[in-house]
Write a protein that holds these residues in place. Structure first.
Motif, PDB file in Angstrom:
ATOM      1  N   ALA A  31       7.178 -20.383 -14.006  1.00 34.31           N
ATOM      2  CA  ALA A  31       7.605 -19.091 -13.467  1.00 34.31           C
ATOM      3  C   ALA A  31       6.656 -17.948 -13.796  1.00 34.31           C
ATOM      4  CB  ALA A  31       9.007 -18.746 -13.986  1.00 34.31           C
ATOM      5  N   GLY A  32       5.852 -18.095 -14.845  1.00 33.54           N
ATOM      6  CA  GLY A  32       4.990 -17.012 -15.298  1.00 33.54           C
ATOM      7  C   GLY A  32       3.531 -17.223 -14.968  1.00 33.54           C
ATOM      8  N   LYS A  33       2.700 -17.280 -16.000  1.00 37.28           N
ATOM      9  CA  LYS A  33       1.250 -17.375 -15.791  1.00 37.28           C
ATOM     10  C   LYS A  33       0.831 -18.672 -15.119  1.00 37.28           C
ATOM     11  CE  LYS A  33       0.414 -18.915 -20.586  1.00 37.28           C
ATOM     12  NZ  LYS A  33       0.058 -20.299 -20.236  1.00 37.28           N
ATOM     13  N   ASP A  34       1.665 -19.709 -15.202  1.00 37.61           N
ATOM     14  CA  ASP A  34       1.344 -20.985 -14.552  1.00 37.61           C
ATOM     15  C   ASP A  34       2.075 -21.157 -13.223  1.00 37.61           C
ATOM     16  OD1 ASP A  34      -0.439 -21.839 -16.526  1.00 37.61           O
ATOM     17  OD2 ASP A  34       1.190 -22.592 -17.778  1.00 37.61           O
ATOM     18  N   CYS A  35       2.429 -20.034 -12.594  1.00 36.26           N
ATOM     19  CA  CYS A  35       3.056 -20.106 -11.272  1.00 36.26           C
ATOM     20  C   CYS A  35       2.045 -20.641 -10.260  1.00 36.26           C
ATOM     21  CB  CYS A  35       3.561 -18.726 -10.852  1.00 36.26           C
ATOM     22  SG  CYS A  35       2.249 -17.477 -10.670  1.00 36.26           S
TER      23      CYS A  35
ATOM     24  N   ASP B 278      16.111 -19.201 -17.198  1.00 39.95           N
ATOM     25  CA  ASP B 278      16.525 -18.147 -18.130  1.00 39.95           C
ATOM     26  C   ASP B 278      17.512 -17.182 -17.483  1.00 39.95           C
ATOM     27  OD1 ASP B 278      14.009 -19.270 -19.008  1.00 39.95           O
ATOM     28  OD2 ASP B 278      13.809 -17.608 -20.412  1.00 39.95           O
ATOM     29  N   SER B 279      17.221 -16.759 -16.236  1.00 37.92           N
ATOM     30  CA  SER B 279      18.049 -15.738 -15.602  1.00 37.92           C
ATOM     31  C   SER B 279      19.482 -16.225 -15.401  1.00 37.92           C
ATOM     32  CB  SER B 279      17.443 -15.301 -14.274  1.00 37.92           C
ATOM     33  OG  SER B 279      17.406 -16.374 -13.349  1.00 37.92           O
ATOM     34  N   LEU B 280      19.621 -17.507 -15.159  1.00 39.94           N
ATOM     35  CA  LEU B 280      20.946 -18.115 -15.056  1.00 39.94           C
ATOM     36  C   LEU B 280      21.774 -17.832 -16.304  1.00 39.94           C
ATOM     37  CD1 LEU B 280      23.009 -20.271 -14.002  1.00 39.94           C
ATOM     38  CD2 LEU B 280      21.473 -22.002 -14.904  1.00 39.94           C
ATOM     39  N   HIS B 281      21.155 -17.962 -17.467  1.00 35.78           N
ATOM     40  CA  HIS B 281      21.878 -17.800 -18.727  1.00 35.78           C
ATOM     41  C   HIS B 281      21.846 -16.368 -19.251  1.00 35.78           C
ATOM     42  CE1 HIS B 281      22.347 -22.111 -18.679  1.00 35.78           C
ATOM     43  NE2 HIS B 281      21.063 -22.196 -18.385  1.00 35.78           N
ATOM     44  N   GLU B 282      20.921 -15.574 -18.742  1.00 36.19           N
ATOM     45  CA  GLU B 282      20.971 -14.136 -19.022  1.00 36.19           C
ATOM     46  C   GLU B 282      22.287 -13.569 -18.514  1.00 36.19           C
ATOM     47  OE1 GLU B 282      16.122 -13.463 -18.619  1.00 36.19           O
ATOM     48  OE2 GLU B 282      17.477 -12.713 -17.056  1.00 36.19           O
ATOM     49  N   SER B 283      22.738 -14.082 -17.374  1.00 33.94           N
ATOM     50  CA  SER B 283      24.008 -13.604 -16.821  1.00 33.94           C
ATOM     51  C   SER B 283      25.171 -13.920 -17.758  1.00 33.94           C
ATOM     52  CB  SER B 283      24.252 -14.225 -15.441  1.00 33.94           C
ATOM     53  OG  SER B 283      24.462 -15.628 -15.520  1.00 33.94           O
ATOM     54  N   ALA B 284      25.116 -15.081 -18.434  1.00 31.71           N
ATOM     55  CA  ALA B 284      26.172 -15.428 -19.391  1.00 31.71           C
ATOM     56  C   ALA B 284      26.118 -14.511 -20.614  1.00 31.71           C
ATOM     57  CB  ALA B 284      26.038 -16.887 -19.816  1.00 31.71           C
ATOM     58  N   GLY B 285      24.909 -14.167 -21.062  1.00 33.09           N
ATOM     59  CA  GLY B 285      24.773 -13.223 -22.172  1.00 33.09           C
ATOM     60  C   GLY B 285      25.346 -11.867 -21.810  1.00 33.09           C
ATOM     61  N   GLN B 286      25.085 -11.443 -20.576  1.00 36.01           N
ATOM     62  CA  GLN B 286      25.622 -10.158 -20.116  1.00 36.01           C
ATOM     63  C   GLN B 286      27.144 -10.193 -20.054  1.00 36.01           C
ATOM     64  OE1 GLN B 286      24.252  -7.412 -19.809  1.00 36.01           O
ATOM     65  NE2 GLN B 286      25.425  -6.137 -18.405  1.00 36.01           N
ATOM     66  N   LEU B 287      27.714 -11.312 -19.606  1.00 42.12           N
ATOM     67  CA  LEU B 287      29.169 -11.420 -19.544  1.00 42.12           C
ATOM     68  C   LEU B 287      29.771 -11.412 -20.947  1.00 42.12           C
ATOM     69  CD1 LEU B 287      31.776 -11.748 -17.986  1.00 42.12           C
ATOM     70  CD2 LEU B 287      31.370 -14.221 -17.915  1.00 42.12           C
ATOM     71  N   ALA B 288      29.132 -12.084 -21.896  1.00 46.43           N
ATOM     72  CA  ALA B 288      29.630 -12.074 -23.276  1.00 46.43           C
ATOM     73  C   ALA B 288      29.666 -10.643 -23.820  1.00 46.43           C
ATOM     74  CB  ALA B 288      28.739 -12.952 -24.160  1.00 46.43           C
ATOM     75  N   ASN B 289      28.666  -9.836 -23.460  1.00 46.08           N
ATOM     76  CA  ASN B 289      28.677  -8.421 -23.855  1.00 46.08           C
ATOM     77  C   ASN B 289      29.885  -7.710 -23.255  1.00 46.08           C
ATOM     78  OD1 ASN B 289      26.181  -8.625 -25.197  1.00 46.08           O
ATOM     79  ND2 ASN B 289      25.033  -8.101 -23.354  1.00 46.08           N
ATOM     80  N   GLN B 290      30.101  -7.917 -21.964  1.00 46.55           N
ATOM     81  CA  GLN B 290      31.190  -7.225 -21.271  1.00 46.55           C
ATOM     82  C   GLN B 290      32.559  -7.645 -21.779  1.00 46.55           C
ATOM     83  OE1 GLN B 290      30.736  -7.458 -17.005  1.00 46.55           O
ATOM     84  NE2 GLN B 290      28.674  -6.584 -17.030  1.00 46.55           N
ATOM     85  N   LEU B 291      32.658  -8.888 -22.233  1.00 49.35           N
ATOM     86  CA  LEU B 291      33.933  -9.365 -22.782  1.00 49.35           C
ATOM     87  C   LEU B 291      34.146  -8.913 -24.220  1.00 49.35           C
ATOM     88  CD1 LEU B 291      33.887 -12.992 -21.299  1.00 49.35           C
ATOM     89  CD2 LEU B 291      35.381 -11.101 -20.604  1.00 49.35           C
ATOM     90  N   GLY B 292      33.133  -8.318 -24.818  1.00 47.33           N
ATOM     91  CA  GLY B 292      33.260  -7.734 -26.145  1.00 47.33           C
ATOM     92  C   GLY B 292      33.115  -8.693 -27.304  1.00 47.33           C
TER      93      GLY B 292
ATOM     94  N   PHE C 282      12.991 -13.643  -2.379  1.00 43.05           N
ATOM     95  CA  PHE C 282      12.067 -14.180  -3.369  1.00 43.05           C
ATOM     96  C   PHE C 282      11.341 -13.035  -4.073  1.00 43.05           C
ATOM     97  CE2 PHE C 282      12.107 -18.033  -0.583  1.00 43.05           C
ATOM     98  CZ  PHE C 282      12.568 -18.932  -1.539  1.00 43.05           C
ATOM     99  N   GLY C 283      11.215 -13.157  -5.400  1.00 40.17           N
ATOM    100  CA  GLY C 283      10.432 -12.208  -6.162  1.00 40.17           C
ATOM    101  C   GLY C 283       8.957 -12.564  -6.086  1.00 40.17           C
ATOM    102  N   PRO C 284       8.095 -11.817  -6.791  1.00 37.38           N
ATOM    103  CA  PRO C 284       6.647 -12.038  -6.715  1.00 37.38           C
ATOM    104  C   PRO C 284       6.193 -13.408  -7.213  1.00 37.38           C
ATOM    105  CG  PRO C 284       7.193 -10.476  -8.457  1.00 37.38           C
ATOM    106  CD  PRO C 284       8.427 -10.671  -7.653  1.00 37.38           C
TER     107      PRO C 284
ATOM    108  N   TYR D 258       9.782 -13.560 -16.191  1.00 41.05           N
ATOM    109  CA  TYR D 258       8.419 -14.091 -16.134  1.00 41.05           C
ATOM    110  C   TYR D 258       7.629 -13.633 -14.916  1.00 41.05           C
ATOM    111  CZ  TYR D 258      10.526 -17.105 -19.620  1.00 41.05           C
ATOM    112  OH  TYR D 258      11.181 -17.561 -20.737  1.00 41.05           O
ATOM    113  N   ALA D 259       8.294 -13.017 -13.960  1.00 40.10           N
ATOM    114  CA  ALA D 259       7.664 -12.674 -12.685  1.00 40.10           C
ATOM    115  C   ALA D 259       6.408 -11.815 -12.884  1.00 40.10           C
ATOM    116  CB  ALA D 259       8.657 -11.965 -11.783  1.00 40.10           C
ATOM    117  N   LYS D 260       6.451 -10.904 -13.847  1.00 40.44           N
ATOM    118  CA  LYS D 260       5.317  -9.996 -14.047  1.00 40.44           C
ATOM    119  C   LYS D 260       4.062 -10.725 -14.522  1.00 40.44           C
ATOM    120  CE  LYS D 260       6.864  -8.741 -18.746  1.00 40.44           C
ATOM    121  NZ  LYS D 260       8.083  -9.585 -18.724  1.00 40.44           N
ATOM    122  N   GLU D 261       4.222 -11.944 -15.058  1.00 47.67           N
ATOM    123  CA  GLU D 261       3.077 -12.705 -15.547  1.00 47.67           C
ATOM    124  C   GLU D 261       2.411 -13.535 -14.446  1.00 47.67           C
ATOM    125  OE1 GLU D 261       4.424 -15.154 -18.728  1.00 47.67           O
ATOM    126  OE2 GLU D 261       5.460 -13.514 -19.761  1.00 47.67           O
TER     127      GLU D 261
END
Length: 391
Positions: free
Chosen positions: A131-135, A147-161, A346-348, A385-388
């Motif tokens: 996803a990054g420099k070896d795209c 990663d982004s799939l599980h970033e969403s779970a981290g965000q939900l855990a925050n919202q659930l307190g 699609f992102g970059p 990783y898109a920026k890489e």
């Protein structure tokens, strides 16, 4: 989208799509390498059948272009997947590949596809390593970046307190990406981490560690059959009612839910798609899927379908001609199709930019368990990783 009114013959016709004659003229060959056996076998089956459904609804075509699919079972084994790719490249001259479920299989096979000048369009695995420099300009992911799939779970855990969470994941690339993604967004305390084997059947040791750590919640990434075993044993260990669970889509889908039943009741899930999404493309897809296969659609089914639609849009743009790789690339990047998940681009780095939602396993008025969409938690979300990525 065409209406699907051939219920009696749907399954036979869809299955027949995999048996297209090798001598078919002017058909674009698509290599579908996926996991059809073992604990994760149903994941690959749903991806395969999602692709088949798109082809059937298109009258044997994608984007108006005749296609011939060559389906192979990698058995979730990297070496086996690599051998299949080599054979399809050399003997069948395949230029478009898709289907891989597991990131370790992708890691072994995708480089060979790209080195040969062919295209790989992922319906599931989205490892950080690509996803990054070896795209690569010939590599597209329709599902998610791991990663982004599980970033969403981290965000939900925050919202659930939840102030503290214990993390468990299968020990392979996607599992490592899962924990990195969760921790990237989660703002509370990580009470502990455990990696499990891909062939593990007993999670008693992990449950003992969870009890000892005393977290407010548990995040686990155990896809397919692993998730079924984990949820069942979590309930049997008496933890379901004591320590709630926050997971991303692969840890609890419609099949998992139907198998484990009340062991999943109350589990919080994040996903980019659910069967109850209220958009025309999704309504048509879910109705067609249930009519064809008589089983619930999963995330994997939706991703297989969207992947086929994305490939079809690009094939339409080039009239089915793959000799101009740059033109096909540009066609893919346009993402000129109606995704069943709604917003999609699609992102970059040619990975999805999409919305993420909070779901929950609940019982409806009829007493049946279902995954119910509750709220949107991330909008127009790409990956870290898109920026890489520099082509």
């Amino acid at each position: 989208m065409k209406s699907f009114n051939v219920a009696a013959m749907a399954v036979l016709v869809v299955q027949a799509a995999w048996a297209a004659p090798a001598s078919a003229q002017d058909a674009v060959k698509i290599g579908v390498i996926t996991s059809l056996s073992g604990p994760g076998g149903y994941l690959g089956q749903d991806i395969r059948d999602g692709i088949a459904l798109a082809i059937q609804l298109g009258g044997g075509k994608l984007g108006g272009v005749p296609v011939q699919t060559i389906v192979e079972d990698d058995g979730a084994k990297p070496g086996q997947g690599k051998q299949i790719v080599d054979r399809l490249l050399k003997n069948d001259k395949v230029k478009i590949f898709t289907g891989i479920v597991f990131s370790n299989v992708a890691g072994a096979t995708v480089p060979d596809v790209l080195d040969a000048g062919a295209f790989y369009v992922s319906p599931n695995a989205g490892p950080s390593t690509f996803a990054g420099k070896d795209c690569h300009p010939n590599y597209f992911v329709v599902s998610w970046q791991n990663d982004s799939l599980h970033e969403s779970a981290g965000q939900l855990a925050n919202q659930l307190g939840y102030k503290s969470v214990y993390l468990v994941a299968a020990n392979y690339q996607a599992g490592k990406d899962a924990l990195e993604g969760f921790k990237r967004f989660y703002k509370g305390k990580v009470a502990g981490e455990s990696f499990t084997r891909l062939d593990q059947t007993d999670f008693a040791a992990e449950f003992a560690q969870i009890r000892a750590a005393g977290p407010e919640a548990v995040f686990q990434f155990e896809p397919g059959g692993l998730g079924i075993a984990f949820l069942r044993q979590y309930q049997q260990a008496g933890l379901t009612d004591k320590i709630p669970m926050v997971v991303a889509a692969p840890s609890l889908d419609a099949v998992t839910l139907s198998v484990v039943g009340d062991a999943a009741l109350g589990v919080n899930v994040t996903s980019h798609w659910n069967s109850d999404f209220d958009n025309p493309a999704n309504k048509a897809f879910v109705a067609a899927w249930e009519q064809a296969y008589h089983r619930p659609a999963t995330y994997y089914a939706s991703q297989g379908y969207d992947t086929a639609m994305a490939i079809g849009a690009a094939l339409k743009g080039v009239g089915g001609k793959l000799d101009d790789a740059n033109a096909f690339r540009q066609g893919m990047m346009k993402a000129d199709f109606q995704s069943v998940r709604g917003s999609f681009r699609f992102g970059p780095n040619q990975h999805p930019v999409q919305d993420w939602y909070a779901l929950k396993a609940e019982k409806g008025a009829d007493g049946k368990l279902a995954l119910v969409t509750k709220s949107k938690i991330l909008s127009d979300h790409g990956d870290a990783y898109a920026k890489e990525c520099k082509f």
